[in-house]
Design an enzyme around this catalytic site. Structure first.
Site, PDB file in Angstrom:
ATOM      1  CD  GLU A 178      -2.874  -1.139   2.373  1.00 48.12           C
ATOM      2  OE1 GLU A 178      -4.061  -1.443   2.227  1.00 48.12           O
ATOM      3  OE2 GLU A 178      -2.368  -0.934   3.477  1.00 48.12           O
ATOM      4  CB  CYS A 223       3.103   7.681   2.939  1.00 46.32           C
ATOM      5  SG  CYS A 223       3.605   6.476   4.150  1.00 46.32           S
ATOM      6  CB  CYS A 252       7.428  -4.757   8.566  1.00 47.04           C
ATOM      7  SG  CYS A 252       8.777  -3.923   9.444  1.00 47.04           S
ATOM      8  CB  CYS A 276       6.886  -2.098  16.171  1.00 48.15           C
ATOM      9  SG  CYS A 276       8.544  -1.743  15.566  1.00 48.15           S
ATOM     10  CB  CYS A 321       3.463  -1.272  13.756  1.00 45.94           C
ATOM     11  SG  CYS A 321       3.421  -1.006  11.974  1.00 45.94           S
ATOM     12  CB  CYS A 327       1.308   6.316  11.545  1.00 41.05           C
ATOM     13  SG  CYS A 327       1.819   7.886  10.938  1.00 41.05           S
TER      14      CYS A 327
HETATM   15  N1  SAH Z   1       9.904   0.988   9.642  1.00 42.29           N
HETATM   16  C1  SAH Z   1      10.046   2.418   9.469  1.00 42.29           C
HETATM   17  C2  SAH Z   1       9.097   2.973   8.455  1.00 42.29           C
HETATM   18  C3  SAH Z   1       7.615   2.926   8.835  1.00 42.29           C
HETATM   19  S1  SAH Z   1       7.164   4.476   9.462  1.00 42.29           S
HETATM   20  C4  SAH Z   1       9.900   3.105  10.813  1.00 42.29           C
HETATM   21  O1  SAH Z   1       9.435   2.463  11.757  1.00 42.29           O
HETATM   22  O2  SAH Z   1      10.277   4.258  10.935  1.00 42.29           O
HETATM   23  C5  SAH Z   1       5.729   4.156  10.324  1.00 42.29           C
HETATM   24  C6  SAH Z   1       5.612   5.081  11.519  1.00 42.29           C
HETATM   25  O3  SAH Z   1       4.318   4.903  12.107  1.00 42.29           O
HETATM   26  C7  SAH Z   1       6.645   4.803  12.596  1.00 42.29           C
HETATM   27  O4  SAH Z   1       7.103   6.013  13.124  1.00 42.29           O
HETATM   28  C8  SAH Z   1       5.836   4.053  13.651  1.00 42.29           C
HETATM   29  O5  SAH Z   1       6.382   4.239  14.923  1.00 42.29           O
HETATM   30  C9  SAH Z   1       4.465   4.681  13.478  1.00 42.29           C
HETATM   31  N2  SAH Z   1       3.369   3.786  13.869  1.00 42.29           N
HETATM   32  C10 SAH Z   1       3.301   2.459  13.698  1.00 42.29           C
HETATM   33  N3  SAH Z   1       2.118   1.992  14.147  1.00 42.29           N
HETATM   34  C11 SAH Z   1       1.420   3.046  14.603  1.00 42.29           C
HETATM   35  C12 SAH Z   1       0.119   3.205  15.149  1.00 42.29           C
HETATM   36  N4  SAH Z   1      -0.699   2.176  15.317  1.00 42.29           N
HETATM   37  N5  SAH Z   1      -0.275   4.453  15.493  1.00 42.29           N
HETATM   38  C13 SAH Z   1       0.535   5.504  15.292  1.00 42.29           C
HETATM   39  N6  SAH Z   1       1.753   5.413  14.754  1.00 42.29           N
HETATM   40  C14 SAH Z   1       2.199   4.204  14.414  1.00 42.29           C
END
Ligand code: SAH
Length: 342
Positions: A92, A105, A112, A116, A119, A334
């Protein structure tokens, strides 16, 4: 012989082929122009070329495309694009309009590996790395669809699915192609990473001027390792040391991303400890109130708590923004990207 996808080639390689075919060098320029500026999706579309040349060329080469299979528009005008790749995997990309800006984006991996906890993409697990052309093609396909609306992408962020620094070769190649072929300024590209230290140290050499964002999300190792298992391998001490040594131009800043999770990392104490941790790093801080998804164990903090957290950081001299959630109703915010994987 299998036909060659022209989008897999660098400008040097395209020039080489044109020479090999004993064509004048302006044909190489035309080819690049039609693929990367007019977004031609087949050689037939290059109407500037004589029909005979297009036909001859098509015997050995083709223009590959990732396939747009669905577009959703959210109430706040954020757009989510679902693409299918040659091997039927899905990724996506998200388009975010904001005043004069139109930010794309993009994804760097299918799924991935980082897992985390907060996420949704991490839930899919790792499927495969994207090739450089598949990364760039998200920009090309979406740009093409925007032509008729007279809209143009102004910024690119590597904040979609995947960890770009775990796909280092293809990501840096894609960054190079954005500059060399698309002629998109690296200053308008931001790469977001959890901080894969060896790759992070290499990045400024391979992709000078690209902006850096770090997904920090916690200011102590216990919480960070709990949220982001990769922190065990690359703990905060090392990450902070690397950021302190990161080469920046005057006035340039590293973006620190911090997902706010209720009762986990959103206390006043957490805010003060974040200030201490970031001391002497030229940065601005993006607070991202948690975007919930079904089955997750976390909650978004109350507004007052988010604002309190921000105020503490501001009182210590930091520039702090609260990232407004975009496209939540279509799972485009995000950490909500999962490309229909179940
Ligand atoms: N792997 C890279 C690129 C993805 S960026 C990275 O982690 O930086 C995705 C961003 O969204 C990251 O900053 C992550 O911390 C944030 N993120 C992931 N899940 C989220 C959620 N459920 N709510 C808000 N932010 C989230």
């Amino acid at each position: 012989m299998d036909k060659i996808n022209l989008k897999k080639l660098s400008s040097k390689e395209i020039e080489g082929i044109i020479k090999e075919w004993q064509l004048p060098s302006f044909r190489a320029k035309q080819l690049i122009h039609w693929i990367y500026h007019r977004f031609a999706s087949s050689i037939q579309e290059i109407t500037e070329w004589p029909k005979s040349l297009r036909e001859e060329f098509s015997k050995n080469y083709f223009i590959g495309n990732i396939k747009l299979i669905e577009k959703k528009v959210s109430a706040d005008k954020t757009e989510k694009y679902l693409f299918e790749l040659k091997d039927s995997e899905r990724i996506e990309s998200v388009l975010i309009p904001d005043k004069q800006r139109l930010t794309l984006c993009i994804s760097s991996q299918v799924g991935c590996p980082l897992k985390c906890k907060f996420c949704l993409t991490g839930k899919i697990g790792f499927i495969r790395n994207l090739e450089a052309w598949e990364i760039v093609d998200q920009f090309i396909q979406i740009s093409k669809s925007l032509i008729k609306e007279n809209r143009r992408i102004t910024n690119i962020v590597f904040m979609g699915m995947g960890e770009p620094l775990l796909n280092f070769e293809n990501t840096t190649e894609a960054l190079w192609r954005f500059k060399d072929l698309v002629e998109f300024s690296p200053r308008r590209i931001t790469l977001s990473t959890v901080g894969i230290i060896p790759a992070l140290k290499e990045l400024p050499k391979r992709a000078p001027n690209v902006k850096l964002a770090i997904s920090l999300n916690a200011s102590d190792d216990t919480i960070r390792t709990y949220l982001m298992p990769i922190n065990k391998q690359y703990p905060l001490y090392e990450l902070i040391k690397t950021l302190k040594n990161y080469p920046l131009k005057p006035r340039q800043r590293i973006t620190i991303e911090y997902v706010l999770l209720k009762g986990v990392n959103d206390s006043e104490e957490n805010a003060y400890s974040l200030c201490k941790l970031l001391k002497n790093i030229p940065c601005k801080i993006n607070l991202i109130p948690f975007n919930p998804w079904q089955g997750c164990e976390f909650e978004r903090p109350e507004e007052s708590r988010i604002v309190k957290f921000q105020q503490i950081l501001i009182s210590k001299g930091y520039s702090v923004f609260i990232r407004k959630s975009k496209g939540e109703d279509i799972l485009a915010a995000c950490g909500q990207l999962k490309a229909m994987y179940n």
